[in-house]
Design a protein around this motif. Structure first.
Motif, PDB file in Angstrom:
ATOM      1  N   HIS A  22       0.819  -1.212   0.000  1.00 36.25           N
ATOM      2  CA  HIS A  22       0.000   0.000   0.000  1.00 36.25           C
ATOM      3  C   HIS A  22       0.857   1.268   0.000  1.00 36.25           C
ATOM      4  O   HIS A  22       0.476   2.277  -0.603  1.00 36.25           O
ATOM      5  CB  HIS A  22      -0.965   0.007   1.183  1.00 36.25           C
ATOM      6  CG  HIS A  22      -2.176  -0.830   0.939  1.00 36.25           C
ATOM      7  ND1 HIS A  22      -3.197  -0.442   0.124  1.00 36.25           N
ATOM      8  CD2 HIS A  22      -2.502  -2.067   1.391  1.00 36.25           C
ATOM      9  CE1 HIS A  22      -4.124  -1.380   0.093  1.00 36.25           C
ATOM     10  NE2 HIS A  22      -3.718  -2.382   0.852  1.00 36.25           N
ATOM     11  N   ARG A  25       1.954   1.625  -3.600  1.00 30.68           N
ATOM     12  CA  ARG A  25       0.790   2.014  -4.410  1.00 30.68           C
ATOM     13  C   ARG A  25       0.481   3.497  -4.215  1.00 30.68           C
ATOM     14  O   ARG A  25       0.290   4.244  -5.182  1.00 30.68           O
ATOM     15  CB  ARG A  25      -0.439   1.181  -4.038  1.00 30.68           C
ATOM     16  CG  ARG A  25      -1.695   1.584  -4.820  1.00 30.68           C
ATOM     17  CD  ARG A  25      -2.944   0.919  -4.273  1.00 30.68           C
ATOM     18  NE  ARG A  25      -3.173   1.180  -2.859  1.00 30.68           N
ATOM     19  CZ  ARG A  25      -3.730   2.294  -2.362  1.00 30.68           C
ATOM     20  NH1 ARG A  25      -4.091   3.265  -3.167  1.00 30.68           N
ATOM     21  NH2 ARG A  25      -3.906   2.438  -1.066  1.00 30.68           N
ATOM     22  N   THR A  26       0.452   3.943  -2.970  1.00 26.89           N
ATOM     23  CA  THR A  26       0.162   5.339  -2.674  1.00 26.89           C
ATOM     24  C   THR A  26       1.223   6.267  -3.260  1.00 26.89           C
ATOM     25  O   THR A  26       0.909   7.347  -3.783  1.00 26.89           O
ATOM     26  CB  THR A  26       0.059   5.548  -1.150  1.00 26.89           C
ATOM     27  OG1 THR A  26      -0.943   4.667  -0.646  1.00 26.89           O
ATOM     28  CG2 THR A  26      -0.290   6.971  -0.805  1.00 26.89           C
ATOM     29  N   GLU A  29       0.577   6.454  -7.030  1.00 30.26           N
ATOM     30  CA  GLU A  29      -0.634   7.232  -7.302  1.00 30.26           C
ATOM     31  C   GLU A  29      -0.388   8.722  -7.077  1.00 30.26           C
ATOM     32  O   GLU A  29      -0.975   9.555  -7.769  1.00 30.26           O
ATOM     33  CB  GLU A  29      -1.784   6.745  -6.428  1.00 30.26           C
ATOM     34  CG  GLU A  29      -2.336   5.414  -6.881  1.00 30.26           C
ATOM     35  CD  GLU A  29      -3.445   4.896  -5.993  1.00 30.26           C
ATOM     36  OE1 GLU A  29      -4.156   3.998  -6.461  1.00 30.26           O
ATOM     37  OE2 GLU A  29      -3.602   5.372  -4.848  1.00 30.26           O
ATOM     38  N   GLY A  32       0.559  10.273 -10.105  1.00 32.12           N
ATOM     39  CA  GLY A  32      -0.421  10.195 -11.186  1.00 32.12           C
ATOM     40  C   GLY A  32      -0.444   8.883 -11.933  1.00 32.12           C
ATOM     41  O   GLY A  32      -1.015   8.817 -13.024  1.00 32.12           O
ATOM     42  N   ILE A  33       0.148   7.861 -11.389  1.00 35.25           N
ATOM     43  CA  ILE A  33       0.167   6.562 -12.053  1.00 35.25           C
ATOM     44  C   ILE A  33      -0.983   5.707 -11.518  1.00 35.25           C
ATOM     45  O   ILE A  33      -1.030   5.417 -10.321  1.00 35.25           O
ATOM     46  CB  ILE A  33       1.513   5.840 -11.829  1.00 35.25           C
ATOM     47  CG1 ILE A  33       2.616   6.656 -12.495  1.00 35.25           C
ATOM     48  CG2 ILE A  33       1.459   4.420 -12.371  1.00 35.25           C
ATOM     49  CD1 ILE A  33       3.991   6.126 -12.302  1.00 35.25           C
ATOM     50  N   PRO A  34      -1.912   5.319 -12.386  1.00 29.71           N
ATOM     51  CA  PRO A  34      -3.002   4.458 -11.924  1.00 29.71           C
ATOM     52  C   PRO A  34      -2.480   3.053 -11.632  1.00 29.71           C
ATOM     53  O   PRO A  34      -1.718   2.491 -12.420  1.00 29.71           O
ATOM     54  CB  PRO A  34      -3.984   4.464 -13.099  1.00 29.71           C
ATOM     55  CG  PRO A  34      -3.191   4.860 -14.291  1.00 29.71           C
ATOM     56  CD  PRO A  34      -2.026   5.671 -13.788  1.00 29.71           C
ATOM     57  N   CYS A  35      -2.855   2.514 -10.489  1.00 29.07           N
ATOM     58  CA  CYS A  35      -2.425   1.168 -10.124  1.00 29.07           C
ATOM     59  C   CYS A  35      -3.396   0.599  -9.099  1.00 29.07           C
ATOM     60  O   CYS A  35      -4.212   1.322  -8.536  1.00 29.07           O
ATOM     61  CB  CYS A  35      -1.001   1.170  -9.582  1.00 29.07           C
ATOM     62  SG  CYS A  35      -0.697   2.313  -8.228  1.00 29.07           S
ATOM     63  N   PHE A  36      -3.313  -0.717  -8.883  1.00 26.75           N
ATOM     64  CA  PHE A  36      -4.159  -1.360  -7.889  1.00 26.75           C
ATOM     65  C   PHE A  36      -3.462  -2.592  -7.347  1.00 26.75           C
ATOM     66  O   PHE A  36      -2.484  -3.078  -7.910  1.00 26.75           O
ATOM     67  CB  PHE A  36      -5.541  -1.711  -8.465  1.00 26.75           C
ATOM     68  CG  PHE A  36      -5.518  -2.761  -9.546  1.00 26.75           C
ATOM     69  CD1 PHE A  36      -5.723  -4.104  -9.244  1.00 26.75           C
ATOM     70  CD2 PHE A  36      -5.308  -2.409 -10.867  1.00 26.75           C
ATOM     71  CE1 PHE A  36      -5.711  -5.061 -10.228  1.00 26.75           C
ATOM     72  CE2 PHE A  36      -5.296  -3.365 -11.865  1.00 26.75           C
ATOM     73  CZ  PHE A  36      -5.492  -4.701 -11.548  1.00 26.75           C
ATOM     74  N   ILE A  60       0.037  -2.454 -12.660  1.00 20.22           N
ATOM     75  CA  ILE A  60       0.143  -1.169 -13.357  1.00 20.22           C
ATOM     76  C   ILE A  60      -0.094  -1.405 -14.842  1.00 20.22           C
ATOM     77  O   ILE A  60      -0.104  -2.544 -15.311  1.00 20.22           O
ATOM     78  CB  ILE A  60       1.539  -0.523 -13.161  1.00 20.22           C
ATOM     79  CG1 ILE A  60       2.623  -1.417 -13.753  1.00 20.22           C
ATOM     80  CG2 ILE A  60       1.802  -0.210 -11.702  1.00 20.22           C
ATOM     81  CD1 ILE A  60       3.993  -0.778 -13.844  1.00 20.22           C
ATOM     82  N   ASP A  64       3.434   2.382 -18.100  1.00 20.61           N
ATOM     83  CA  ASP A  64       3.989   3.113 -16.961  1.00 20.61           C
ATOM     84  C   ASP A  64       5.184   2.416 -16.304  1.00 20.61           C
ATOM     85  O   ASP A  64       5.711   2.920 -15.315  1.00 20.61           O
ATOM     86  CB  ASP A  64       2.900   3.315 -15.892  1.00 20.61           C
ATOM     87  CG  ASP A  64       1.773   4.204 -16.375  1.00 20.61           C
ATOM     88  OD1 ASP A  64       2.048   5.150 -17.143  1.00 20.61           O
ATOM     89  OD2 ASP A  64       0.613   3.951 -15.992  1.00 20.61           O
ATOM     90  N   CYS A  68       7.525   4.031 -13.290  1.00 22.12           N
ATOM     91  CA  CYS A  68       7.452   3.467 -11.933  1.00 22.12           C
ATOM     92  C   CYS A  68       8.847   3.136 -11.419  1.00 22.12           C
ATOM     93  O   CYS A  68       9.174   3.421 -10.267  1.00 22.12           O
ATOM     94  CB  CYS A  68       6.582   2.216 -11.926  1.00 22.12           C
ATOM     95  SG  CYS A  68       4.829   2.533 -12.177  1.00 22.12           S
TER      96      CYS A  68
END
Length: 91
Positions: A22, A25-26, A29, A32-36, A60, A64, A68
């Protein structure tokens, strides 16, 4: 940025520590990089599955990947920062 249907989602890294996943991930983000994160619930419900599913995965877009890597390289090795050592000599 609109997502194109043909864009490939890849696993950037895998973790055995949910909090570190996390944090990364934070951090991404924030740039501005979308990820999950994937497989967190599976491992959360039964930690013994951790090795079976290969850990918690940070996903990702393939586009990106290099950005990253650059972001995390500039931040230093966050993997070494996943714990706090308590110096009890001064306690």
């Amino acid at each position: 940025m609109a997502v194109q249907p043909e864009e490939k989602i890849i696993t950037f890294e895998t973790y055995y520590d949910v909090m570190l996943a996390h944090i990364i991930r934070t951090k991404l983000e924030g740039y501005g990089i979308p990820c999950f994160i994937a497989d967190e619930n599976t491992i959360g419900s039964n930690p013994l599955y951790n090795q079976a599913v290969g850990g918690i995965k940070l996903k990702i877009f393939e586009r990106d990947l290099e950005r990253c890597r650059e972001i995390l390289a500039a931040e230093g090795d966050l993997h070494d920062q996943d714990h706090i050592e308590i110096d009890d000599r001064n306690a």
